[in-house]
Design a protein around this motif. Structure first.
Motif, PDB file in Angstrom:
ATOM      1  N   ILE A 122       3.501   1.926 -13.544  1.00 17.72           N
ATOM      2  CA  ILE A 122       2.094   1.911 -13.123  1.00 17.72           C
ATOM      3  C   ILE A 122       1.335   0.809 -13.860  1.00 17.72           C
ATOM      4  N   ALA A 155       0.832  -1.208   0.000  1.00 16.07           N
ATOM      5  CA  ALA A 155       0.000   0.000   0.000  1.00 16.07           C
ATOM      6  C   ALA A 155       0.865   1.257   0.000  1.00 16.07           C
ATOM      7  N   SER A 196       2.538  -2.626 -12.493  1.00 16.66           N
ATOM      8  CA  SER A 196       2.123  -2.897 -11.113  1.00 16.66           C
ATOM      9  C   SER A 196       0.627  -3.153 -11.011  1.00 16.66           C
ATOM     10  N   TYR A 197      -0.181  -2.271 -11.605  1.00 13.38           N
ATOM     11  CA  TYR A 197      -1.624  -2.399 -11.454  1.00 13.38           C
ATOM     12  C   TYR A 197      -2.199  -3.541 -12.282  1.00 13.38           C
ATOM     13  N   CYS A 220      -7.129   1.011  -4.485  1.00 11.66           N
ATOM     14  CA  CYS A 220      -7.068   0.987  -5.955  1.00 11.66           C
ATOM     15  C   CYS A 220      -7.907   2.105  -6.568  1.00 11.66           C
ATOM     16  N   GLU A 277       3.855   1.502  -1.345  1.00  9.59           N
ATOM     17  CA  GLU A 277       4.388   1.634  -2.707  1.00  9.59           C
ATOM     18  C   GLU A 277       3.345   2.241  -3.634  1.00  9.59           C
ATOM     19  N   ALA A 278       2.087   1.829  -3.484  1.00  8.69           N
ATOM     20  CA  ALA A 278       1.016   2.414  -4.295  1.00  8.69           C
ATOM     21  C   ALA A 278       0.903   3.913  -4.034  1.00  8.69           C
ATOM     22  N   ASP A 300      -6.295   5.611  -5.820  1.00  7.16           N
ATOM     23  CA  ASP A 300      -5.020   5.793  -6.514  1.00  7.16           C
ATOM     24  C   ASP A 300      -5.204   5.888  -8.024  1.00  7.16           C
TER      25      ASP A 300
END
Length: 322
Positions: A254, A114, A257-258, A213, A116-117, A216
């Motif tokens: 991004i 979290a 990761s996502y 999510c 890192e996000a 962000d």
């Protein structure tokens, strides 16, 4: 073979859990550990190199590179928390983990993910200010502002992640099994072992993931809509391409990761017909790949980092020859 569920036995306040590693692939787990170990080495070398380069060069003590340094520290922390135990399971069959240690690992894994996000969101803000407010870049993103952003990201990560182990500790006292079908203490993998009503735990875990999510992705999407609007107004094709290139590394990270996180989440929640080892491998890849990819992507796509790494390697070669 471990019994995943024994209806005749209930474990009350267990002292230990047993981590299976990769269920269904126990006979080849030692081979799975080899690519894991190689990726860990790549991540350690890459992130330590990024930190060293930024620390040694005062000209890189700017918001973009300081956020990159924080990202590298988070990635290194994830490896320290997660993968020594994972490799011990895969290579040496050391599967037992103390109950409180399991909850501690759970907290740190989810909190660091979290955090890192949150840093990726801060990087989107950095790119917005750099492109849309370039003349006020240093005035807006001061060290104090960066520190405040980091503190907010840490607080959010700690608050959201702490309730997962706390709810398990307070609500779930009995378990139908102490064998966790995972390579680490993932929240839902532990919750599913409990006897009784687990709806609160499941709901909170889902709500925490979706809130992070949604917030962000909404912020990052808004930032890049504004960035691309500003880029389209810039005069000259070369200027627009240069502006987009400054965002390319961040966009790549991004997207990686996502997409991995979303794929792992959907497979875990809705892929009921998918083999268990697929879920486990996806969960590990989600945590493994970004720390490996981050320094590579930023090293390749960020000119300042790339030049300094090449210079550092050249100096090392010269010293070794002399």
């Amino acid at each position: 073979m471990y019994n995943m569920r024994d209806s005749n036995v209930t474990f009350v306040n267990p002292l230990y859990f047993t981590l299976l590693g990769v269920p269904g692939l126990e006979s080849v787990q030692h081979w799975i550990g080899i690519p894991f170990f190689i990726m860990i080495l790549l991540a350690l070398v890459g992130n330590c190199t990024i930190l060293f380069v930024i620390w040694r060069d005062p000209s890189l003590h700017q918001p973009m590179y300081l956020l990159l340094a924080i990202l590298a520290i988070i990635d290194l922390s994830i490896f320290l928390v997660l993968f020594p135990k994972t490799l011990a399971i895969l290579w040496f069959n050391v599967r037992d983990i103390e109950f409180n240690a399991c909850l501690t690992q759970m907290f740190f894994v989810h909190a660091l993910a979290a955090f890192e996000a949150g840093i990726l969101v801060a990087m989107a803000l950095d790119r917005y200010v750099a492109i849309c407010r370039p003349l006020r870049y240093t005035a807006i993103l001061t060290p104090q502002v960066l520190l405040g952003i980091a503190i907010i990201a840490i607080m959010r990560a700690v608050i959201l992640s702490s309730f997962c182990p706390i709810l398990i500790k307070l609500r779930l006292k009995s378990f139908h099994s102490t064998v966790v079908a995972h390579s680490y203490c993932e929240h839902m993998a532990v919750v599913k072992l409990a006897v009784g009503d687990i709806r609160v735990n499941k709901f909170y875990g889902l709500a925490a993931i979706l809130s992070v999510c949604w917030c962000d992705i909404s912020f990052i999407s808004t930032s890049y809509i504004l960035i691309f609007r500003a880029v389209l107004r810039l005069p000259g094709k070369e200027t627009r391409i240069k502006a987009v290139n400054t965002c390319s590394a961040h966009i790549t990270i991004i997207a990686l990761s996502y997409s991995l996180g979303l794929f792992s989440f959907l497979a875990h929640r809705y892929g009921h017909h998918v083999a268990p080892y697929v879920h486990i491998l996806l969960s590990n890849i989600y945590l493994l790949v970004p720390p490996v990819a981050n320094p590579i992507v930023y090293g390749v796509k960020t000119k300042e980092i790339r030049i300094r790494v090449i210079t550092m390697l050249s100096l090392q070669r010269q010293k070794s020859k002399s």
